[in-house]
Design a protein around this motif. Structure first.
Motif, PDB file in Angstrom:
ATOM      1  N   GLN A   1      18.924 -19.452  -4.460  1.00 42.73           N
ATOM      2  CA  GLN A   1      19.753 -19.572  -3.263  1.00 42.73           C
ATOM      3  C   GLN A   1      18.948 -20.185  -2.115  1.00 42.73           C
ATOM      4  O   GLN A   1      19.425 -21.065  -1.406  1.00 42.73           O
ATOM      5  CB  GLN A   1      20.250 -18.181  -2.874  1.00 42.73           C
ATOM      6  CG  GLN A   1      21.278 -18.174  -1.776  1.00 42.73           C
ATOM      7  CD  GLN A   1      21.601 -16.753  -1.347  1.00 42.73           C
ATOM      8  OE1 GLN A   1      21.017 -15.795  -1.840  1.00 42.73           O
ATOM      9  NE2 GLN A   1      22.537 -16.605  -0.436  1.00 42.73           N
ATOM     10  N   ALA A   2      17.712 -19.738  -1.956  1.00 41.31           N
ATOM     11  CA  ALA A   2      16.882 -20.231  -0.854  1.00 41.31           C
ATOM     12  C   ALA A   2      16.537 -21.703  -1.028  1.00 41.31           C
ATOM     13  O   ALA A   2      16.460 -22.451  -0.058  1.00 41.31           O
ATOM     14  CB  ALA A   2      15.606 -19.399  -0.752  1.00 41.31           C
ATOM     15  N   VAL A   3      16.343 -22.134  -2.273  1.00 41.82           N
ATOM     16  CA  VAL A   3      15.959 -23.531  -2.498  1.00 41.82           C
ATOM     17  C   VAL A   3      17.187 -24.437  -2.482  1.00 41.82           C
ATOM     18  O   VAL A   3      17.220 -25.458  -1.786  1.00 41.82           O
ATOM     19  CB  VAL A   3      15.187 -23.682  -3.827  1.00 41.82           C
ATOM     20  CG1 VAL A   3      14.876 -25.146  -4.105  1.00 41.82           C
ATOM     21  CG2 VAL A   3      13.907 -22.882  -3.766  1.00 41.82           C
ATOM     22  N   LEU A   4      18.247 -24.067  -3.229  1.00 44.22           N
ATOM     23  CA  LEU A   4      19.462 -24.896  -3.254  1.00 44.22           C
ATOM     24  C   LEU A   4      20.036 -25.040  -1.854  1.00 44.22           C
ATOM     25  O   LEU A   4      20.555 -26.091  -1.476  1.00 44.22           O
ATOM     26  CB  LEU A   4      20.528 -24.272  -4.166  1.00 44.22           C
ATOM     27  CG  LEU A   4      20.328 -24.347  -5.667  1.00 44.22           C
ATOM     28  CD1 LEU A   4      21.510 -23.711  -6.387  1.00 44.22           C
ATOM     29  CD2 LEU A   4      20.177 -25.787  -6.121  1.00 44.22           C
ATOM     30  N   GLY A   5      19.980 -23.968  -1.063  1.00 42.17           N
ATOM     31  CA  GLY A   5      20.534 -23.994   0.285  1.00 42.17           C
ATOM     32  C   GLY A   5      19.612 -24.674   1.287  1.00 42.17           C
ATOM     33  O   GLY A   5      19.949 -24.784   2.452  1.00 42.17           O
TER      34      GLY A   5
ATOM     35  N   VAL B   1       8.892 -20.595  -1.606  1.00 36.34           N
ATOM     36  CA  VAL B   1       9.490 -19.403  -2.215  1.00 36.34           C
ATOM     37  C   VAL B   1       8.725 -19.035  -3.479  1.00 36.34           C
ATOM     38  O   VAL B   1       8.475 -19.897  -4.322  1.00 36.34           O
ATOM     39  CB  VAL B   1      10.964 -19.680  -2.574  1.00 36.34           C
ATOM     40  CG1 VAL B   1      11.566 -18.506  -3.311  1.00 36.34           C
ATOM     41  CG2 VAL B   1      11.771 -19.963  -1.315  1.00 36.34           C
ATOM     42  N   ILE B   2       8.350 -17.774  -3.596  1.00 37.79           N
ATOM     43  CA  ILE B   2       7.691 -17.287  -4.819  1.00 37.79           C
ATOM     44  C   ILE B   2       8.318 -15.950  -5.211  1.00 37.79           C
ATOM     45  O   ILE B   2       9.001 -15.326  -4.410  1.00 37.79           O
ATOM     46  CB  ILE B   2       6.174 -17.098  -4.617  1.00 37.79           C
ATOM     47  CG1 ILE B   2       5.941 -16.296  -3.330  1.00 37.79           C
ATOM     48  CG2 ILE B   2       5.453 -18.421  -4.580  1.00 37.79           C
ATOM     49  CD1 ILE B   2       4.582 -15.713  -3.239  1.00 37.79           C
ATOM     50  N   ALA B   3       8.050 -15.508  -6.427  1.00 36.86           N
ATOM     51  CA  ALA B   3       8.705 -14.298  -6.931  1.00 36.86           C
ATOM     52  C   ALA B   3       8.145 -13.023  -6.312  1.00 36.86           C
ATOM     53  O   ALA B   3       8.764 -11.983  -6.376  1.00 36.86           O
ATOM     54  CB  ALA B   3       8.585 -14.236  -8.449  1.00 36.86           C
TER      55      ALA B   3
ATOM     56  N   ALA C   1       9.357 -24.455  -3.906  1.00 37.30           N
ATOM     57  CA  ALA C   1       9.128 -23.234  -4.672  1.00 37.30           C
ATOM     58  C   ALA C   1       8.190 -23.536  -5.822  1.00 37.30           C
ATOM     59  O   ALA C   1       8.065 -24.694  -6.250  1.00 37.30           O
ATOM     60  CB  ALA C   1      10.446 -22.680  -5.205  1.00 37.30           C
ATOM     61  N   PHE C   2       7.516 -22.499  -6.313  1.00 37.23           N
ATOM     62  CA  PHE C   2       6.741 -22.604  -7.554  1.00 37.23           C
ATOM     63  C   PHE C   2       7.477 -21.781  -8.596  1.00 37.23           C
ATOM     64  O   PHE C   2       7.581 -20.560  -8.476  1.00 37.23           O
ATOM     65  CB  PHE C   2       5.313 -22.084  -7.354  1.00 37.23           C
ATOM     66  CG  PHE C   2       4.550 -22.837  -6.303  1.00 37.23           C
ATOM     67  CD1 PHE C   2       4.670 -24.224  -6.202  1.00 37.23           C
ATOM     68  CD2 PHE C   2       3.721 -22.181  -5.412  1.00 37.23           C
ATOM     69  CE1 PHE C   2       3.982 -24.922  -5.237  1.00 37.23           C
ATOM     70  CE2 PHE C   2       3.027 -22.880  -4.432  1.00 37.23           C
ATOM     71  CZ  PHE C   2       3.158 -24.251  -4.344  1.00 37.23           C
TER      72      PHE C   2
ATOM     73  N   GLU D   1       4.025 -23.995 -14.871  1.00 39.80           N
ATOM     74  CA  GLU D   1       4.518 -23.911 -13.500  1.00 39.80           C
ATOM     75  C   GLU D   1       4.921 -25.304 -13.019  1.00 39.80           C
ATOM     76  O   GLU D   1       4.272 -26.294 -13.352  1.00 39.80           O
ATOM     77  CB  GLU D   1       3.385 -23.363 -12.623  1.00 39.80           C
ATOM     78  CG  GLU D   1       3.827 -22.764 -11.326  1.00 39.80           C
ATOM     79  CD  GLU D   1       4.454 -21.389 -11.484  1.00 39.80           C
ATOM     80  OE1 GLU D   1       4.431 -20.842 -12.604  1.00 39.80           O
ATOM     81  OE2 GLU D   1       4.971 -20.888 -10.475  1.00 39.80           O
ATOM     82  N   VAL D   2       6.033 -25.374 -12.260  1.00 37.99           N
ATOM     83  CA  VAL D   2       6.422 -26.656 -11.667  1.00 37.99           C
ATOM     84  C   VAL D   2       6.569 -26.502 -10.155  1.00 37.99           C
ATOM     85  O   VAL D   2       6.876 -25.420  -9.659  1.00 37.99           O
ATOM     86  CB  VAL D   2       7.748 -27.206 -12.251  1.00 37.99           C
ATOM     87  CG1 VAL D   2       7.532 -27.753 -13.638  1.00 37.99           C
ATOM     88  CG2 VAL D   2       8.833 -26.149 -12.258  1.00 37.99           C
ATOM     89  N   ILE D   3       6.327 -27.588  -9.440  1.00 35.41           N
ATOM     90  CA  ILE D   3       6.593 -27.622  -8.002  1.00 35.41           C
ATOM     91  C   ILE D   3       8.019 -28.113  -7.836  1.00 35.41           C
ATOM     92  O   ILE D   3       8.384 -29.173  -8.344  1.00 35.41           O
ATOM     93  CB  ILE D   3       5.626 -28.570  -7.256  1.00 35.41           C
ATOM     94  CG1 ILE D   3       4.179 -28.125  -7.478  1.00 35.41           C
ATOM     95  CG2 ILE D   3       5.952 -28.606  -5.772  1.00 35.41           C
ATOM     96  CD1 ILE D   3       3.149 -29.053  -6.845  1.00 35.41           C
ATOM     97  N   VAL D   4       8.836 -27.321  -7.145  1.00 39.36           N
ATOM     98  CA  VAL D   4      10.260 -27.608  -7.008  1.00 39.36           C
ATOM     99  C   VAL D   4      10.580 -27.802  -5.530  1.00 39.36           C
ATOM    100  O   VAL D   4      10.094 -27.042  -4.688  1.00 39.36           O
ATOM    101  CB  VAL D   4      11.082 -26.414  -7.553  1.00 39.36           C
ATOM    102  CG1 VAL D   4      12.567 -26.638  -7.347  1.00 39.36           C
ATOM    103  CG2 VAL D   4      10.781 -26.184  -9.017  1.00 39.36           C
ATOM    104  N   VAL D   5      11.396 -28.809  -5.217  1.00 43.37           N
ATOM    105  CA  VAL D   5      11.900 -28.952  -3.844  1.00 43.37           C
ATOM    106  C   VAL D   5      13.417 -29.099  -3.900  1.00 43.37           C
ATOM    107  O   VAL D   5      13.964 -29.488  -4.936  1.00 43.37           O
ATOM    108  CB  VAL D   5      11.275 -30.168  -3.109  1.00 43.37           C
ATOM    109  CG1 VAL D   5       9.799 -29.943  -2.837  1.00 43.37           C
ATOM    110  CG2 VAL D   5      11.504 -31.448  -3.876  1.00 43.37           C
TER     111      VAL D   5
END
Lengths: 317, 523
Positions: free
Chosen positions: A187-191, A151-153, A197-198, A123-127
């Motif tokens: 989409q939610a993260v790029l935007g 954001v998670i799945a 997100a994880f 798992e990675v922490i993404v911003v």
């Protein structure tokens, strides 16, 4: 006395039969059940493996069979009920561990014998690329002040649980934003609609490479070669040694040991084929190999971690 | 420009272009078989594509994707059974026109509209893809909720008769969409401990049932009634001349432009999908028809064979195909469920869609883009060939035999999605429900929209509210969410316009009651 002799005899005969089966195993094609639709991560990796495995395997071929539905449960249930003769393999993912507890599947993880593991996806922490958080420390510090939108799945997925695990070991608080499908999460993260997100590394890596998102930390015992400047969770002060979804092979309980050994050995040979490792890496899935015993350890570890979290948070049925 | 040339160079390898043409022909056939759609065709094909070079496999997929959206119109027009869900609205006016003996004209309008919509969106993909992709990114949860509301509002155009029944239908769809695991709470709803329902009612079999099986029941009822009346079963319409008169082309030009624009806009927004585009385009075309042509001499009623009723959904659904690749290729975000399957096909060949695809596999990325344009160009002649040869002989089969074959194909299509017997039951029950709704005169359109948009509406609403900490005003916040505010306003307008129009007409009627004019002569 007589009874015992009969029992002994039948055990001996039974044993010799299963040995005979294994000696000339396989004699026909083997079904590799993928409990998801064609085109997903499990399907793609299974096909890449089958391609190489079929060049090594004598006596039969591995056929990938997609049995999708119910978040994997339909195919997993099918495999758990299949004859334990080595001709039905399950592409086993971490959902086999949590589905019985979370979604009331009829099997348990003990109904499967691990064969080998071929991919660990930490798992990675993404911003988002434009995020104010430059490091995992800043990210956690901000989440301690005010809950961050993550954001998670989906609720109860391994990614949700990884967030709950972080909340256990730090003071951070997250507001989970469950979003189905990786595309919509992207989409939610790029935007920039969410704070972070994880994600599994396999899906995050190409977007981190292209600069759309930034990785803050990886839940693995070692840094990733491609992203050498991304610290592990423990280096970043999050006391979780490993949080990874896994992909491997398993067979129904009762499959003869030597059949398991044959399959496990096949998976090792596949892993030692350079063309295979190259293709897996290109597709974003870091190839690894762990034998049956090692794979069982990974599964047990994951089951232990998740069952605590499921219980503490009142997830599942 | 060099890169586009590279795309053309990759595509014009003889084996690749052959695959593209093969794909278009196959897609036309797949699309025109009720029960089998491009989703199922891809699911079957992706495993095979593993052994092919990526450019051949992807060229074939592009061909199938473009042509399937057009081919669905053929059975929709000929026997009122949509071949794909995207031809659902085409079946209404298209079949009415065919029954009038103008099947050739209806098919010709459908195919020409498809090609025009497809070419428009391929050109946009070719020229504006990266710029448009950033528009897709402006859509967060708030905007997605407003988009779903806008989509639901397009049912207004379908509520020509009983408004209460239309709204009831929409609610049936929304209710059915709540079946399955709740994304927000992680708890199962209405699954009755059946694992097959955990992810909701399986969608492909559901659509197969609603369109295919329901249409079979209807055909059976037709045959039964004709037999009871002692008449011999009427033959299917013959195709006849496929020439499009010049004045019809001129009349349809604005419809094509409008519908292609709607299709392009909706196509590139992830999560909206083809069906929403056809409903919005159909709604617009119906307004235009009522404004310009309704009641004039020589004109039929809306739904009774109006050419706009074929042109609008057909150009919109093909405009979605290429534009749904805009966010996929530039960002890695699929525009709809079919374009998502391209991710799988790319992954099998070790490629990941997104910005890196253009730097690492530029030849493949540009080939896909160029292939959309060429696929739509070759689609026109291939469509006419398929209609003139294959379709003409197929629709010469007696109706009774066709009912059995199509029913079987529908079952097969339902089963093929996940190789699960449960799916066949889903298709049968959905077909029975849809037929019962038809008997009760409840329109099916709003229910379909509810089914499609329900999950999106639910999750985007709860996520928007969770992120705004419960502030409902985010949806109409003109500063931070101008797109959402505009879409909510537009939805309101869609609902209010008919009411205002009615009010104005009734006032005018009140003023001129003494000098009432005779009604215009009906054809």
């Amino acid at each position: 006395m007589n009874k015992l002799a009969v029992m002994l005899a039948s055990v001996l005969v039974g044993g010799s039969i299963s040995a005979a089966v294994a000696a000339d195993y396989p004699t026909k094609n083997i079904d590799l059940v993928v409990p998801f639709d064609p085109g997903g991560a499990v399907d793609a990796t299974s096909r890449i493996i089958a391609e190489t495995a079929n060049t090594l395997l004598q006596g039969g071929e591995i056929n990938v069979v997609n049995k999708s539905g119910g978040g994997g449960i339909v195919g997993q249930t099918f495999a758990s009920r299949a004859a334990p003769d080595g001709y039905t393999l399950l592409a086993m993912t971490s959902s086999v561990v949590t589905n019985p507890q979370m979604k009331g599947a009829s099997y348990t993880v003990e109904d499967f014998l691990p064969v080998g593991l071929y991919n660990l996806d930490p798992e990675v922490i993404v911003v988002p690329a434009g995020s104010p958080f430059k490091s995992a420390e800043e990210f956690i510090a901000a989440a301690e002040k005010e809950p961050l939108n993550i954001v998670i799945a989906g609720i109860g997925t391994s990614h949700h649980m990884s967030g709950l695990a972080i909340e256990r070991v730090t003071e951070a608080k997250f507001n989970y934003v469950p979003t189905k499908g990786f595309g919509q999460q992207l989409q939610a993260v790029l935007g920039g609609h969410a704070d972070g997100a994880f994600w599994p590394m396999g899906e995050a890596s190409s977007h981190a490479e292209s600069g759309g998102v930034r990785l803050l930390a990886i839940a693995s015992d070692a840094r990733d070669e491609k992203f050498a400047d991304v610290p592990t969770f423990q280096e970043a002060g999050i006391d979780i040694p490993i949080w990874a979804t896994f992909r491997g092979w398993s067979v129904p309980k009762g499959t003869p040991d030597d059949v398991v050994a044959t399959l496990s050995d096949l998976l090792r040979q596949v892993y030692e084929t350079p063309a295979y490792t190259e293709k897996m890496s290109e597709a974003g899935f870091g190839p690894v190999y762990r034998d049956a015993a090692e794979f069982r350890k990974v599964i047990d570890e994951y089951a232990k971690l998740t069952s605590v979290i499921i219980e503490e948070n009142g997830l599942g049925k | 420009m060099d890169l586009i040339a590279l795309g053309f160079a990759t595509l014009f390898d003889p084996s690749v272009i052959l695959m593209l043409i093969l794909g278009v022909a196959a897609g036309m056939v797949v699309g025109s078989i009720p029960g089998i759609n491009d989703n199922i065709a891809f699911a079957v094909f992706i495993p095979f594509s593993f052994a092919m070079p990526p450019e051949q496999a992807l060229a074939l997929m592009v061909g199938v994707y473009c042509a399937a959206a057009a081919g669905g119109a053929i059975p929709a027009i000929m026997i009122k059974v949509p071949g794909t869900a995207s031809a659902l609205l085409t079946a209404v006016d298209g079949n009415a026109m065919a029954r009038r003996g103008e099947a050739g004209k209806a098919l010709s309008i459908a195919m020409t509209s498809s090609v025009i919509g497809g070419i428009a969106s391929s050109l946009i993909l070719l020229v504006f893809a990266p710029a448009l992709a950033t528009v897709a990114l402006r859509f967060g949860y708030v905007e997605n909720f407003a988009l779903a509301i806008l989509g639901m509002s397009s049912v207004v155009g379908l509520l020509s008769g009983n408004v209460i029944k239309g709204i009831a239908s929409g609610l049936i769809g929304l209710l059915a969409a709540t079946v399955g695991f709740s994304l927000t709470t992680g708890f199962p709803r209405f699954t009755y401990d059946n694992v097959n329902l955990i992810e909701g009612i399986p969608f492909v079999p559901l659509l197969v049932g609603l369109f295919g099986i329901a249409a079979m029941f209807e055909l059976l009822a037709d045959i039964w009634q004709e037999r009871k009346a002692g008449r011999s079963v009427s033959a299917l319409p013959t195709i006849g001349s496929m020439r499009l008169p010049r004045d019809l082309v001129r009349r349809l030009l604005p419809v094509w432009a409008g519908s292609a624009t709607i299709g392009n806009l909706i196509g590139m927004l992830p999560g909206a999908g083809m069906l929403m585009a056809i409903f919005l385009a159909y709604d617009q075309a119906s307004r235009r028809f009522h404004r310009c042509f309704a009641g004039k001499p020589g004109e039929t009623d809306w739904g009774e064979g109006a050419p706009e009723g074929i042109a609008a959904p057909e150009s919109a659904n093909n405009a979605v195909t290429a534009s749904s690749m805009v966010p996929l290729l530039s960002l890695g975000i699929p525009g709809n469920s079919t374009s998502a399957l391209f991710i799988g096909a790319l992954a099998i060949h070790g490629m990941v869609p997104g910005p890196l695809l253009f730097t690492q596999h530029g030849d493949i990325a540009w080939m896909i883009i160029v292939a959309f344009l060429i696929a739509n160009l070759v689609m026109w002649p291939i469509a006419f060939l398929v209609i003139k040869s294959v379709s003409r002989s197929i629709f010469a089969i007696p109706k009774e035999a066709m009912v059995g074959v199509i029913a079987l194909l529908c079952m097969l299509g339902a089963y093929a999605d996940g190789a699960n017997i449960f799916n066949i039951w889903v298709a049968l029950v959905a077909g029975a429900v849809a037929y019962a709704m038809r008997l009760a005169n409840i329109p099916l359109g709003p229910a379909i929209l509810g089914l499609i948009l329900g999950p999106q509406m639910e999750s985007s609403l709860s996520n928007s509210l969770s992120m705004s900490r419960g502030d409902w005003l985010v949806f109409i916040d003109p500063v931070n969410h101008p797109i959402s505010a505009a879409m909510i306003a537009l939805s309101l307008l869609l609902w209010l316009l008919p009411v205002l129009g009615h009010w104005r007409r009734s006032r005018r009627a009140g003023l001129s009651q003494e000098a009432a004019l005779p009604a215009p002569p009906r054809p």
